[in-house]
Design a protein around this motif. Sequence first.
Motif, PDB file in Angstrom:
ATOM      1  N   THR A 335       0.847  -1.199   0.000  1.00 23.16           N
ATOM      2  CA  THR A 335       0.000   0.000   0.000  1.00 23.16           C
ATOM      3  C   THR A 335       0.878   1.244   0.000  1.00 23.16           C
ATOM      4  N   VAL A 336       0.394   2.268  -0.669  1.00 16.97           N
ATOM      5  CA  VAL A 336       1.037   3.592  -0.590  1.00 16.97           C
ATOM      6  C   VAL A 336      -0.072   4.603  -0.358  1.00 16.97           C
ATOM      7  N   CYS A 337       0.150   5.481   0.608  1.00 14.59           N
ATOM      8  CA  CYS A 337      -0.828   6.525   0.910  1.00 14.59           C
ATOM      9  C   CYS A 337      -0.140   7.880   0.786  1.00 14.59           C
ATOM     10  N   LYS A 338      -0.786   8.798   0.078  1.00  8.07           N
ATOM     11  CA  LYS A 338      -0.204  10.150  -0.042  1.00  8.07           C
ATOM     12  C   LYS A 338      -1.241  11.172   0.401  1.00  8.07           C
ATOM     13  N   TYR A 339      -0.790  12.106   1.207  1.00  7.37           N
ATOM     14  CA  TYR A 339      -1.652  13.203   1.629  1.00  7.37           C
ATOM     15  C   TYR A 339      -1.443  14.395   0.709  1.00  7.37           C
ATOM     16  N   VAL A 340      -2.512  15.031   0.266  1.00  5.03           N
ATOM     17  CA  VAL A 340      -2.395  16.360  -0.331  1.00  5.03           C
ATOM     18  C   VAL A 340      -2.734  17.365   0.768  1.00  5.03           C
ATOM     19  N   VAL A 341      -1.912  18.420   0.849  1.00  7.22           N
ATOM     20  CA  VAL A 341      -2.051  19.385   1.949  1.00  7.22           C
ATOM     21  C   VAL A 341      -2.022  20.799   1.368  1.00  7.22           C
ATOM     22  N   PRO A 342      -2.568  21.763   2.083  1.00  7.74           N
ATOM     23  CA  PRO A 342      -2.567  23.140   1.556  1.00  7.74           C
ATOM     24  C   PRO A 342      -1.153  23.674   1.393  1.00  7.74           C
ATOM     25  N   LYS A 343      -0.924  24.471   0.373  1.00  4.70           N
ATOM     26  CA  LYS A 343       0.387  25.136   0.237  1.00  4.70           C
ATOM     27  C   LYS A 343       0.640  25.901   1.529  1.00  4.70           C
ATOM     28  N   GLY A 344       1.889  25.836   2.000  1.00  4.52           N
ATOM     29  CA  GLY A 344       2.253  26.531   3.246  1.00  4.52           C
ATOM     30  C   GLY A 344       2.144  25.649   4.469  1.00  4.52           C
ATOM     31  N   TYR A 345       1.466  24.479   4.343  1.00  2.00           N
ATOM     32  CA  TYR A 345       1.367  23.552   5.473  1.00  2.00           C
ATOM     33  C   TYR A 345       2.769  23.082   5.844  1.00  2.00           C
ATOM     34  N   THR A 347       3.302  25.271   8.524  1.00  2.00           N
ATOM     35  CA  THR A 347       3.515  26.499   9.309  1.00  2.00           C
ATOM     36  C   THR A 347       2.502  27.593   8.966  1.00  2.00           C
ATOM     37  N   HIS A 348       2.270  27.838   7.648  1.00  2.00           N
ATOM     38  CA  HIS A 348       1.337  28.899   7.255  1.00  2.00           C
ATOM     39  C   HIS A 348       0.412  28.371   6.168  1.00  2.00           C
ATOM     40  N   PRO A 349      -0.441  27.424   6.520  1.00  2.00           N
ATOM     41  CA  PRO A 349      -1.244  26.775   5.471  1.00  2.00           C
ATOM     42  C   PRO A 349      -2.290  27.704   4.858  1.00  2.00           C
ATOM     43  N   ALA A 350      -2.441  27.586   3.550  1.00  2.00           N
ATOM     44  CA  ALA A 350      -3.552  28.264   2.874  1.00  2.00           C
ATOM     45  C   ALA A 350      -4.838  27.599   3.351  1.00  2.00           C
ATOM     46  N   MET A 351      -5.919  28.330   3.351  1.00  2.00           N
ATOM     47  CA  MET A 351      -7.198  27.716   3.713  1.00  2.00           C
ATOM     48  C   MET A 351      -8.338  28.501   3.096  1.00  2.00           C
ATOM     49  N   GLY A 352      -9.504  27.890   3.128  1.00  2.00           N
ATOM     50  CA  GLY A 352     -10.678  28.597   2.621  1.00  2.00           C
ATOM     51  C   GLY A 352     -10.873  28.415   1.123  1.00  2.00           C
ATOM     52  N   PHE A 353     -10.005  27.668   0.465  1.00  2.00           N
ATOM     53  CA  PHE A 353     -10.153  27.463  -0.987  1.00  2.00           C
ATOM     54  C   PHE A 353     -10.930  26.174  -1.260  1.00  2.00           C
ATOM     55  N   GLU A 354     -11.492  26.123  -2.463  1.00  2.00           N
ATOM     56  CA  GLU A 354     -12.293  24.943  -2.812  1.00  2.00           C
ATOM     57  C   GLU A 354     -11.387  23.790  -3.238  1.00  2.00           C
ATOM     58  N   VAL A 355     -11.775  22.581  -2.854  1.00  2.00           N
ATOM     59  CA  VAL A 355     -11.032  21.377  -3.235  1.00  2.00           C
ATOM     60  C   VAL A 355     -11.862  20.636  -4.287  1.00  2.00           C
ATOM     61  N   GLY A 356     -11.216  20.374  -5.431  1.00  2.00           N
ATOM     62  CA  GLY A 356     -11.933  19.676  -6.505  1.00  2.00           C
ATOM     63  C   GLY A 356     -11.499  18.222  -6.576  1.00  2.00           C
ATOM     64  N   PHE A 357     -12.450  17.324  -6.642  1.00  2.00           N
ATOM     65  CA  PHE A 357     -12.096  15.902  -6.746  1.00  2.00           C
ATOM     66  C   PHE A 357     -13.275  15.151  -7.318  1.00  2.00           C
ATOM     67  N   ALA A 402      -1.371   9.055  -8.862  1.00  2.00           N
ATOM     68  CA  ALA A 402      -2.408   9.518  -9.804  1.00  2.00           C
ATOM     69  C   ALA A 402      -3.594  10.077  -9.013  1.00  2.00           C
ATOM     70  N   GLY A 403      -3.934   9.410  -7.916  1.00  2.00           N
ATOM     71  CA  GLY A 403      -5.036   9.890  -7.080  1.00  2.00           C
ATOM     72  C   GLY A 403      -4.729  11.267  -6.512  1.00  2.00           C
ATOM     73  N   ALA A 404      -3.500  11.443  -6.000  1.00  2.00           N
ATOM     74  CA  ALA A 404      -3.131  12.728  -5.392  1.00  2.00           C
ATOM     75  C   ALA A 404      -3.145  13.841  -6.444  1.00  2.00           C
ATOM     76  N   ARG A 405      -2.641  13.522  -7.632  1.00  2.00           N
ATOM     77  CA  ARG A 405      -2.598  14.547  -8.699  1.00  2.00           C
ATOM     78  C   ARG A 405      -3.977  14.959  -9.166  1.00  2.00           C
ATOM     79  N   SER A 406      -4.930  14.065  -9.011  1.00  2.00           N
ATOM     80  CA  SER A 406      -6.264  14.371  -9.544  1.00  2.00           C
ATOM     81  C   SER A 406      -7.040  15.312  -8.616  1.00  2.00           C
ATOM     82  N   ILE A 407      -6.506  15.571  -7.425  1.00  2.00           N
ATOM     83  CA  ILE A 407      -7.219  16.454  -6.487  1.00  2.00           C
ATOM     84  C   ILE A 407      -6.783  17.900  -6.749  1.00  2.00           C
ATOM     85  N   LYS A 408      -7.745  18.756  -6.974  1.00  2.00           N
ATOM     86  CA  LYS A 408      -7.426  20.130  -7.400  1.00  2.00           C
ATOM     87  C   LYS A 408      -7.596  21.126  -6.257  1.00  2.00           C
ATOM     88  N   GLY A 409      -6.736  22.151  -6.276  1.00  2.00           N
ATOM     89  CA  GLY A 409      -6.812  23.194  -5.254  1.00  2.00           C
ATOM     90  C   GLY A 409      -5.422  23.722  -4.983  1.00  2.00           C
TER      91      GLY A 409
END
Length: 436
Positions: A335-345, A347-357, A402-409
């Motif tokens: 198994t391989v698991c990858k997290y997508v996280v807000p830019k800046g995570y 320490t200073h994560p972006a937030m409030g943006f829409e996540v497309g998937f 491929a799953g991680a790349r398909s998540i937009k934001g």
Amino acid sequence: MRGVLLVGSGAREVAIARKIMGGSSSVRLYCISSVTNPQIETLCHKYFEQSPNNVGGILSVVKNLSIAIAIIGPENPLEAGLVDALEEVGILCVGPRKSVAMIETSKAFARSVLDECAPEKNPKRKEFTSVVGVKSFLQNLRGEYVIKNDGLMGGKGVKISGEHLHSEDEAFAYAKEIINNGGSFLIEEKLLGEEFSLMSFCDGNDCVHMPIVQDHKRAFVGDVGPNTGGMGTYSFENHSLPFLSDLDVSSAKKTNEAVALQLYKKTGEKFRGVLYGGFMLTKKGIKVIEYNARFGDPEAMNVLSLLETDFMDICDAIVSETLSKLKISFANLSTVCKYVVPKGYPTHPAMGFEVGFDSSQENLYLGAVQDVGGKIIATGSRTAATVGIDKSIRVAEKLAEAGARSIKGNLFHREDVGTDALINKRIEHMKSVCGD
Ligand code: AMP
Ligand code: GLY
């Protein structure tokens, strides 16, 4: 129908909720968390927006429900004494009581438990409640040290010499900052080697071990950047890792078993839940980095993807202390698991943006998001995880990627988690640490 309460709402809890509902028992699932995770909500009979740490608030919610068993995802409610309170009103819990959860909530307590049952697994270390003696201990460790804030910091309170702390003055300033904020800290010898996680189902008497997983704590590709809650994880089809021998694996298993027993001796309470040993294989054998009193996140996504036994049967065996009678098996897949996280995570994560998937995407686990009028909005912590599962780790990695790349934001992830290149680097690193 049995009432089951799930506490928490991250990607780990999505994985738990899916296993609860995917079994043979007919369950009425309730979830309590500060925010509503839409993937858990769709599986729930009723979802309550309530802080998982608000014990009184949770008690007033559950008194009107018929709940047989509660499963606690994150660590903060354990520290707040949620299990003690629920068990007092007759709700059995997968998750330890407050005094036993100290194996996670106090790093100093964890080190003292190890001193009693597996002292050779402890690094050199000293606890501090002031900055007195800091400089001389740093010198005693010859500049190779780690400073750990002794509170629940979500994996982000640890700073390492040479990586995050570049001089004795910087180290002293970090120590002072912790004290000024009312905290305490440990200074530990900096261990060199490869880390791995071994989680065990525990009923206070017996442990059933899960496949070993390797997490990636640093934020950025190449294992650089600040420590995070974990950016991605992988596991191999043989449930071990290529740099571990059978002896290493059995040493880690024995350590979890010894810790569970010692906790009972020390506190008089049994550890019923998931005991998570964070280890490092070093030149001098296996050392403990930390203990957790719950499923790892993202490690839960790896192991629960492989679990073949009905999860509720395991929960029942944990609370009734009958784990030794249950046969628990995990598929022999990678198994391989990858997290997508807000830019800046982190320490200073972006937030409030829409996540497309694509909501039909299999093996996608939403984490720190909120449904705002039908839009999925990132709230700043780890946003979503994708898992690849296959006989071959190469294929599993490609699926997760491929799953991680398909998540937009406004997101990023570590493309290197689970790749041949990084796994080989780890094998070579272990060889060089051992002086081969
Ligand atoms: P912890 O919160 O204790 O798990 O620490 C977070 C991360 O810091 C670990 O996953 C390790 O990468 C690193 N770390 C913690 N303790 C040590 C140590 N004694 N030596 C080297 N690295 C450490
Ligand atoms: N992945 C590390 C943790 O759950 O603490």
